[in-house]
Motif scaffolding. Structure first.
Motif, mmCIF file in Angstrom:
data_model
loop_
_atom_site.group_PDB
_atom_site.id
_atom_site.type_symbol
_atom_site.label_atom_id
_atom_site.label_comp_id
_atom_site.label_asym_id
_atom_site.label_seq_id
_atom_site.Cartn_x
_atom_site.Cartn_y
_atom_site.Cartn_z
ATOM 1 N N ASN A 173 134.313 -13.454 30.512
ATOM 2 C CA ASN A 173 135.399 -13.973 31.354
ATOM 3 C C ASN A 173 136.637 -13.086 31.373
ATOM 4 O OD1 ASN A 173 134.308 -16.499 32.456
ATOM 5 N ND2 ASN A 173 134.097 -17.067 30.316
ATOM 6 N N THR A 174 136.703 -12.114 30.464
ATOM 7 C CA THR A 174 137.884 -11.231 30.464
ATOM 8 C C THR A 174 137.529 -9.810 30.894
ATOM 9 O OG1 THR A 174 137.511 -10.729 28.115
ATOM 10 C CG2 THR A 174 139.087 -12.493 28.608
ATOM 11 N N GLU A 175 136.270 -9.594 31.232
ATOM 12 C CA GLU A 175 135.827 -8.242 31.589
ATOM 13 C C GLU A 175 136.688 -7.657 32.723
ATOM 14 O OE1 GLU A 175 132.050 -7.899 33.482
ATOM 15 O OE2 GLU A 175 131.632 -5.944 32.594
ATOM 16 N N GLY A 176 137.120 -6.442 32.523
ATOM 17 C CA GLY A 176 137.890 -5.758 33.567
ATOM 18 C C GLY A 176 139.332 -6.236 33.699
ATOM 19 N N SER A 180 140.698 -7.850 28.238
ATOM 20 C CA SER A 180 139.279 -7.587 27.975
ATOM 21 C C SER A 180 138.997 -7.668 26.468
ATOM 22 C CB SER A 180 138.921 -6.195 28.501
ATOM 23 O OG SER A 180 137.668 -5.846 27.991
ATOM 24 N N TYR A 181 138.015 -8.512 26.108
ATOM 25 C CA TYR A 181 137.841 -8.824 24.685
ATOM 26 C C TYR A 181 136.806 -7.946 24.002
ATOM 27 C CZ TYR A 181 137.815 -11.550 20.444
ATOM 28 O OH TYR A 181 137.936 -11.922 19.136
ATOM 29 N N GLY A 182 135.929 -7.307 24.782
ATOM 30 C CA GLY A 182 134.925 -6.447 24.153
ATOM 31 C C GLY A 182 133.717 -6.280 25.040
ATOM 32 N N GLU A 183 132.794 -5.450 24.548
ATOM 33 C CA GLU A 183 131.578 -5.177 25.313
ATOM 34 C C GLU A 183 130.683 -6.420 25.295
ATOM 35 O OE1 GLU A 183 129.417 -1.490 24.100
ATOM 36 O OE2 GLU A 183 127.709 -2.780 24.606
ATOM 37 N N ILE A 184 130.097 -6.729 26.465
ATOM 38 C CA ILE A 184 129.320 -7.970 26.591
ATOM 39 C C ILE A 184 127.906 -7.779 26.051
ATOM 40 C CG2 ILE A 184 128.585 -9.805 28.193
ATOM 41 C CD1 ILE A 184 130.651 -8.607 30.181
#
Ligand code: G16
Length: 542
Positions: A173-176, A180-184
């Motif tokens: 949900n925070t990607e980009g 951004s919280y980290g790699e999915i």
């Protein structure tokens, strides 16, 4: 077929047991796995509705019963930033779980869509995972039936720890975005933790090895994976010896091992053969709780529980913020529940000079209260907790101009801790690395940590009663309002014991009432707990 027809058809495959009433409790729905099929199907409907309500943000679903016995299972929903499901939605989920017929279920589903102004056109997105219980795959099938019936997009992450699922939900949900919280990916989780650990250690070393009891749950294989990303102690990393990591023998899960066993029995798991003064810790069945302990040659078994982890973290981070010159601008606080040992609360307020807040049991309450601080340290005594940092704190760690090498050092460590500590929920693996960093920085053995304050002797008792729902509490669960007159009896008993304190509350995860007591001596704490338990037993079946 319309989505309503799809839901009706799919629901017929997952009938509700007629005589049961379900309740979204402390950690979602939790009970014997044989009763959960309809509950899981309907929780899948809730997840799809919740995602649509939030404009298609991804909702997490975890199938686990954590510390409960192997024959139980459960389901909990995770909101987009990795937090527990918003309170008002627990009621919606409970309402769906209790619809008596498939037709009534569809009616409630449509009613929620209308009253909450949810557009069925919005794409729903859900991710899910499960722990290692044998009932997991069948429950996953029920969940998938619901997601397909509602037309939701979904990803099955197979087996994960609960905190890993929370991590992934937030990453998606925070990607980009700037947050951004980290790699999915699961790999991204290990990489984030291991690199933050290395940065936080700053050349310090851990001493000896740590024995980790994985409760024969999902934490075992996941810790084995994490170890691949960590260096050995001789290279500035950590030596981890795993015990109780048998996930194939289903009946061994949480049996004579795990954080709950160690905390309630106040003894090490029999399989742990650690020597005197060696650091040991136990995870629970889904690796969201951790308890430390060691064997003291003079005093025997010593427990370093959630209270001791909270005080260790609060004192370390408090010192770092002072060294970084941020003490004036950042508010640090500690959030506990009624189970916190009185001595720990005293230590936080009198020695650390930090404010404490007491909330009801359940991470959702503690987490929410912790976010009111810039650095909110929250732990339940049972080892469930984490440290959350405000946006302002994170900005200060990254942007403050250091005035000295010592200040730069402190700021760098704070930045590393922000990455190391799971911001979404209590995480046993992340918490273990945090404790290891702090002990390494302080050059402390578990004994030195233990000596920071002396716990009041305490006892936790599980009382099985006819109807636990008779017990209703107030004042952050510290007082009973029902059954009438029971609190007065407890007060009368407590008054007879030096430093006595006791309370009773219905468990939200087990069919029992929990009684907690503390007093000046071990025998008095046991005596008070037994007496209060007897009062509870007597009043619990009326
Ligand atoms: C869950 C909750 C915890 C709570 C524990 C016991 O833990 O997440 O917040 O302390 O249940 O709750 P209760 O006393 O209501 O049974 P876990 O680790 O089992 O998910």
């Amino acid at each position: 077929m319309s989505s309503t027809d799809n839901i009706l058809a799919a629901s017929k495959k997952h009938p509700k047991p007629a005589d049961r009433v379900f309740q979204y409790g402390t950690a979602g729905f939790r009970m014997n796995a044989s009763l959960l099929d309809s509950v899981v199907f309907r929780a899948g409907l809730t997840a799809a509705l919740r995602s649509r309500k939030l404009g298609g943000q991804t909702i997490g679903v975890m199938i686990t019963a954590s510390h409960n016995p192997p024959e139980d299972n459960g389901i909990k929903l995770v909101d987009p930033m990795g937090e527990m499901l918003e309170n008002s939605w627990e009621a919606h989920s409970t309402e769906l779980a209790n619809a008596q017929s498939d037709e009534e279920l569809v009616q409630i589903y449509k009613k929620l869509e209308a009253s909450l102004k949810i557009s069925p056109e919005t794409t729903a997105r859900v991710i899910f995972a499960r722990d290692t219980r044998p009932s997991g795959p069948k429950l996953v099938a029920a969940l998938v039936d619901a997601l397909e019936a509602t037309g939701a997009e979904y990803t099955d992450y197979k087996t994960l720890t609960t905190p890993q699922l929370h991590y992934l939900t937030r990453c998606i949900n925070t990607e980009g975005t700037p947050q951004s919280y980290g790699e999915i990916s699961e790999k991204g989780y290990y990489e984030k933790l291991s690199s933050a650990f290395k940065r936080a250690m700053k050349g310090k070393t851990t001493s000896g090895h740590i024995t980790v009891d994985c409760a024969n749950g999902v934490g075992g294989p996941k810790l084995t994976e994490l170890i691949k990303y960590l260096d050995k102690a001789s290279e500035g990393g950590i030596d981890i010896k795993i015990v109780n990591d048998d996930v194939l023998k289903a009946e061994s899960l949480n049996h004579e091992c795990g954080a709950d066993y160690v905390k309630t029995k106040q003894r090490a798991p029999p399989a742990s053969k650690a020597g005197p003064n060696e650091r040991c810790c136990s995870l629970d069945g889904d690796a969201d709780r951790i308890i430390y302990y060691f064997s003291d040659p003079e005093n025997g078994f010593r427990l370093l529980d959630g209270d001791k982890i909270a005080t260790l973290a609060a004192s370390f981070i408090g010192d770092l913020t002072r060294e970084a010159g941020l003490a004036e601008e950042l508010k640090i606080g500690v959030v506990q529940t009624a189970y916190a040992n009185g001595a720990s609360t005293n230590y936080v307020t009198k020695s650390l000079k930090l404010p404490t807040v007491c909330t009801p049991t359940g991470v959702k309450w503690l987490h929410h209260a912790a976010t009111k601080f810039d650095v909110g340290v929250y732990f339940e005594a049972n080892g469930h907790g984490t440290v959350v940092f405000s946006q302002q704190a994170v900005k200060a760690f990254h942007t403050k101009e250091p005035q000295s090498p010592a200040q730069k050092n402190a700021l760098d460590t704070l930045c590393a801790l922000y990455d190391l500590i799971n911001q979404t929920v209590g995480d046993a693996l992340s918490d273990m690395l945090l404790v290891e960093v702090i002990l390494a920085h302080k050059s402390w053995t578990p004994k030195e940590w233990d000596l920071t304050y002396v716990d009041l002797p305490n006892r936790l008792v599980r009382v099985e009663v006819g109807n636990r729902n008779l017990f209703k509490t107030t004042d952050a669960e510290r007082k009973l309002v029902e059954p009438q007159g029971v609190q007065a009896q407890i007060d009368g008993l407590v008054a007879k014991f030096k430093d006595g304190r006791s309370f009773a509350r219905a468990s939200g995860t087990e069919d029992a009432v929990r009684v907690y007591a503390e007093a000046a001596t071990r025998s008095e704490a046991d005596d008070l707990a037994a007496k209060v338990a007897a009062v509870v037993k007597q009043n619990g079946s009326i």
